[in-house]
Design a protein around this motif. Sequence first.
Motif, PDB file in Angstrom:
ATOM      1  N   VAL A   1     -75.844   8.750 -47.779  1.00  0.00           N
ATOM      2  CA  VAL A   1     -74.466   8.784 -47.273  1.00  0.00           C
ATOM      3  C   VAL A   1     -73.507   9.288 -48.340  1.00  0.00           C
ATOM      4  O   VAL A   1     -72.556  10.014 -48.038  1.00  0.00           O
ATOM      5  CB  VAL A   1     -74.005   7.434 -46.685  1.00  0.00           C
ATOM      6  N   PHE A   2     -73.771   8.934 -49.594  1.00  0.00           N
ATOM      7  CA  PHE A   2     -72.902   9.397 -50.672  1.00  0.00           C
ATOM      8  C   PHE A   2     -72.998  10.914 -50.840  1.00  0.00           C
ATOM      9  O   PHE A   2     -71.986  11.606 -50.915  1.00  0.00           O
ATOM     10  CB  PHE A   2     -73.237   8.696 -51.994  1.00  0.00           C
ATOM     11  N   ILE A   3     -74.214  11.440 -50.898  1.00  0.00           N
ATOM     12  CA  ILE A   3     -74.406  12.874 -51.131  1.00  0.00           C
ATOM     13  C   ILE A   3     -73.798  13.700 -50.003  1.00  0.00           C
ATOM     14  O   ILE A   3     -73.168  14.732 -50.246  1.00  0.00           O
ATOM     15  CB  ILE A   3     -75.898  13.204 -51.314  1.00  0.00           C
TER      16      ILE A   3
ATOM     17  N   ILE B   1     -66.749  16.825 -49.313  1.00  0.00           N
ATOM     18  CA  ILE B   1     -65.540  16.926 -50.138  1.00  0.00           C
ATOM     19  C   ILE B   1     -65.555  18.224 -50.941  1.00  0.00           C
ATOM     20  O   ILE B   1     -64.530  18.909 -51.044  1.00  0.00           O
ATOM     21  CB  ILE B   1     -65.388  15.686 -51.042  1.00  0.00           C
ATOM     22  N   ILE B   2     -66.701  18.582 -51.498  1.00  0.00           N
ATOM     23  CA  ILE B   2     -66.814  19.856 -52.210  1.00  0.00           C
ATOM     24  C   ILE B   2     -66.412  21.011 -51.290  1.00  0.00           C
ATOM     25  O   ILE B   2     -65.781  21.971 -51.712  1.00  0.00           O
ATOM     26  CB  ILE B   2     -68.253  20.060 -52.746  1.00  0.00           C
ATOM     27  N   ASN B   3     -66.734  20.875 -50.016  1.00  0.00           N
ATOM     28  CA  ASN B   3     -66.414  21.921 -49.032  1.00  0.00           C
ATOM     29  C   ASN B   3     -65.041  21.759 -48.399  1.00  0.00           C
ATOM     30  O   ASN B   3     -64.738  22.412 -47.412  1.00  0.00           O
ATOM     31  CB  ASN B   3     -67.500  21.970 -47.961  1.00  0.00           C
ATOM     32  N   GLY B   4     -64.201  20.870 -48.959  1.00  0.00           N
ATOM     33  CA  GLY B   4     -62.810  20.788 -48.527  1.00  0.00           C
ATOM     34  C   GLY B   4     -62.421  19.613 -47.656  1.00  0.00           C
ATOM     35  O   GLY B   4     -61.261  19.510 -47.249  1.00  0.00           O
ATOM     36  N   ALA B   5     -63.342  18.713 -47.349  1.00  0.00           N
ATOM     37  CA  ALA B   5     -62.994  17.548 -46.515  1.00  0.00           C
ATOM     38  C   ALA B   5     -62.062  16.609 -47.279  1.00  0.00           C
ATOM     39  O   ALA B   5     -62.047  16.577 -48.514  1.00  0.00           O
ATOM     40  CB  ALA B   5     -64.252  16.808 -46.082  1.00  0.00           C
TER      41      ALA B   5
ATOM     42  N   GLU C   1     -63.579  10.716 -45.949  1.00  0.00           N
ATOM     43  CA  GLU C   1     -65.021  10.657 -46.222  1.00  0.00           C
ATOM     44  C   GLU C   1     -65.427   9.273 -46.735  1.00  0.00           C
ATOM     45  O   GLU C   1     -66.486   8.764 -46.378  1.00  0.00           O
ATOM     46  CB  GLU C   1     -65.435  11.746 -47.212  1.00  0.00           C
ATOM     47  N   ILE C   2     -64.607   8.674 -47.565  1.00  0.00           N
ATOM     48  CA  ILE C   2     -64.907   7.337 -48.102  1.00  0.00           C
ATOM     49  C   ILE C   2     -64.897   6.307 -46.976  1.00  0.00           C
ATOM     50  O   ILE C   2     -65.763   5.426 -46.921  1.00  0.00           O
ATOM     51  CB  ILE C   2     -63.917   6.964 -49.223  1.00  0.00           C
ATOM     52  N   ILE C   3     -63.952   6.435 -46.071  1.00  0.00           N
ATOM     53  CA  ILE C   3     -63.918   5.533 -44.914  1.00  0.00           C
ATOM     54  C   ILE C   3     -65.199   5.702 -44.086  1.00  0.00           C
ATOM     55  O   ILE C   3     -65.794   4.708 -43.644  1.00  0.00           O
ATOM     56  CB  ILE C   3     -62.656   5.784 -44.055  1.00  0.00           C
ATOM     57  N   LYS C   4     -65.646   6.947 -43.893  1.00  0.00           N
ATOM     58  CA  LYS C   4     -66.889   7.189 -43.146  1.00  0.00           C
ATOM     59  C   LYS C   4     -68.081   6.530 -43.832  1.00  0.00           C
ATOM     60  O   LYS C   4     -68.923   5.917 -43.175  1.00  0.00           O
ATOM     61  CB  LYS C   4     -67.149   8.692 -43.008  1.00  0.00           C
ATOM     62  N   ILE C   5     -68.159   6.664 -45.168  1.00  0.00           N
ATOM     63  CA  ILE C   5     -69.249   6.006 -45.891  1.00  0.00           C
ATOM     64  C   ILE C   5     -69.175   4.508 -45.649  1.00  0.00           C
ATOM     65  O   ILE C   5     -70.181   3.856 -45.373  1.00  0.00           O
ATOM     66  CB  ILE C   5     -69.182   6.276 -47.416  1.00  0.00           C
ATOM     67  N   GLY C   6     -67.982   3.945 -45.800  1.00  0.00           N
ATOM     68  CA  GLY C   6     -67.809   2.512 -45.586  1.00  0.00           C
ATOM     69  C   GLY C   6     -68.284   2.086 -44.205  1.00  0.00           C
ATOM     70  O   GLY C   6     -68.972   1.073 -44.051  1.00  0.00           O
ATOM     71  N   ASP C   7     -67.928   2.864 -43.195  1.00  0.00           N
ATOM     72  CA  ASP C   7     -68.364   2.546 -41.832  1.00  0.00           C
ATOM     73  C   ASP C   7     -69.891   2.557 -41.738  1.00  0.00           C
ATOM     74  O   ASP C   7     -70.488   1.681 -41.116  1.00  0.00           O
ATOM     75  CB  ASP C   7     -67.777   3.538 -40.832  1.00  0.00           C
ATOM     76  N   LEU C   8     -70.526   3.548 -42.373  1.00  0.00           N
ATOM     77  CA  LEU C   8     -71.986   3.663 -42.307  1.00  0.00           C
ATOM     78  C   LEU C   8     -72.697   2.505 -43.002  1.00  0.00           C
ATOM     79  O   LEU C   8     -73.788   2.103 -42.590  1.00  0.00           O
ATOM     80  CB  LEU C   8     -72.441   4.991 -42.913  1.00  0.00           C
ATOM     81  N   VAL C   9     -72.089   1.966 -44.060  1.00  0.00           N
ATOM     82  CA  VAL C   9     -72.723   0.849 -44.783  1.00  0.00           C
ATOM     83  C   VAL C   9     -72.078  -0.493 -44.411  1.00  0.00           C
ATOM     84  O   VAL C   9     -72.325  -1.503 -45.049  1.00  0.00           O
ATOM     85  CB  VAL C   9     -72.715   1.074 -46.317  1.00  0.00           C
ATOM     86  N   LYS C  10     -71.263  -0.467 -43.373  1.00  0.00           N
ATOM     87  CA  LYS C  10     -70.633  -1.681 -42.833  1.00  0.00           C
ATOM     88  C   LYS C  10     -69.739  -2.377 -43.855  1.00  0.00           C
ATOM     89  O   LYS C  10     -69.797  -3.590 -44.067  1.00  0.00           O
ATOM     90  CB  LYS C  10     -71.687  -2.626 -42.270  1.00  0.00           C
TER      91      LYS C  10
ATOM     92  N   MET D   1     -63.171   1.589 -55.360  1.00  0.00           N
ATOM     93  CA  MET D   1     -62.513   2.333 -56.440  1.00  0.00           C
ATOM     94  C   MET D   1     -62.240   3.780 -56.013  1.00  0.00           C
ATOM     95  O   MET D   1     -61.170   4.319 -56.299  1.00  0.00           O
ATOM     96  CB  MET D   1     -63.370   2.305 -57.702  1.00  0.00           C
ATOM     97  N   MET D   2     -63.191   4.404 -55.336  1.00  0.00           N
ATOM     98  CA  MET D   2     -62.996   5.788 -54.898  1.00  0.00           C
ATOM     99  C   MET D   2     -61.829   5.884 -53.916  1.00  0.00           C
ATOM    100  O   MET D   2     -61.017   6.802 -54.007  1.00  0.00           O
ATOM    101  CB  MET D   2     -64.274   6.329 -54.259  1.00  0.00           C
ATOM    102  N   TYR D   3     -61.758   4.939 -52.983  1.00  0.00           N
ATOM    103  CA  TYR D   3     -60.671   4.975 -52.006  1.00  0.00           C
ATOM    104  C   TYR D   3     -59.333   4.702 -52.676  1.00  0.00           C
ATOM    105  O   TYR D   3     -58.362   5.425 -52.471  1.00  0.00           O
ATOM    106  CB  TYR D   3     -60.912   3.956 -50.887  1.00  0.00           C
ATOM    107  N   LYS D   4     -59.295   3.673 -53.490  1.00  0.00           N
ATOM    108  CA  LYS D   4     -58.037   3.287 -54.139  1.00  0.00           C
ATOM    109  C   LYS D   4     -57.485   4.416 -54.999  1.00  0.00           C
ATOM    110  O   LYS D   4     -56.277   4.654 -55.016  1.00  0.00           O
ATOM    111  CB  LYS D   4     -58.248   2.030 -54.991  1.00  0.00           C
ATOM    112  N   TYR D   5     -58.350   5.105 -55.709  1.00  0.00           N
ATOM    113  CA  TYR D   5     -57.891   6.121 -56.654  1.00  0.00           C
ATOM    114  C   TYR D   5     -58.005   7.545 -56.126  1.00  0.00           C
ATOM    115  O   TYR D   5     -57.662   8.490 -56.838  1.00  0.00           O
ATOM    116  CB  TYR D   5     -58.630   5.955 -57.986  1.00  0.00           C
ATOM    117  N   SER D   6     -58.455   7.713 -54.905  1.00  0.00           N
ATOM    118  CA  SER D   6     -58.509   9.033 -54.297  1.00  0.00           C
ATOM    119  C   SER D   6     -57.087   9.553 -54.114  1.00  0.00           C
ATOM    120  O   SER D   6     -56.143   8.776 -53.949  1.00  0.00           O
ATOM    121  CB  SER D   6     -59.220   8.933 -52.945  1.00  0.00           C
ATOM    122  N   THR D   7     -56.961  10.842 -54.134  1.00  0.00           N
ATOM    123  CA  THR D   7     -55.635  11.432 -54.010  1.00  0.00           C
ATOM    124  C   THR D   7     -55.135  11.377 -52.569  1.00  0.00           C
ATOM    125  O   THR D   7     -55.906  11.233 -51.631  1.00  0.00           O
ATOM    126  CB  THR D   7     -55.642  12.887 -54.530  1.00  0.00           C
TER     127      THR D   7
END
Length: 177
Positions: free
Chosen positions: A38-40, A46-50, A55-64, A95-101
């Motif tokens: 899920v991370f990769i 994100i590398i492709n512009g998402a 994306e972090i919220i989606k990861i969170g949803d996938l790992v509950k 941390m990624m969500y909190k500090y994401s731009t």
Amino acid sequence: MAIPIALMDYSDGETDESVAKMVSLTRNSPASVSYAKVFINALRNIINGANGKEEIIKIGDLVKFDVVAAVKSHNGSDPMTACYLNSSFPAALYMMYKYSTDETRDVTVAFEEGCLANANRGGENVATGSLIGALLGAECGFSNLPAKFISGLCPEQSQQIETEIDDFLDSVLGSEN
């Protein structure tokens, strides 16, 4: 580390298979494979512009793990965790969500604040730092990384490091990049 797999021009299925093989070299852990996949995929998006936060919220949803609620409930403090994957991966998402731009934060400032906050939070912050740095770095882009993080770490070897990075990227992406 699975991060270079995100740079490959694989289909989602090929990426998942490559990540599973890579993780299985050092871990006999289905949870590690699941988290890496899920991370990769999010990193590649994100590398492709998402949008990073999305994306972090989606990861969170996938790992509950409700990352937005977790950030809101911590009243500004950053989590300190042990090295157990079931607590360190959600902490990395936090941390990624909190500090994401976002529209109010400069990407360079967001990257620097996120990396420094992770280093200073204590607990398991080395592995999570690589995840946080990769995701925030992808969001930031190399040209927006803080100059002191590039030139100040090892100035006498900066040219060698840049050459190794360029050589690696050429071998993965092809020499036209």
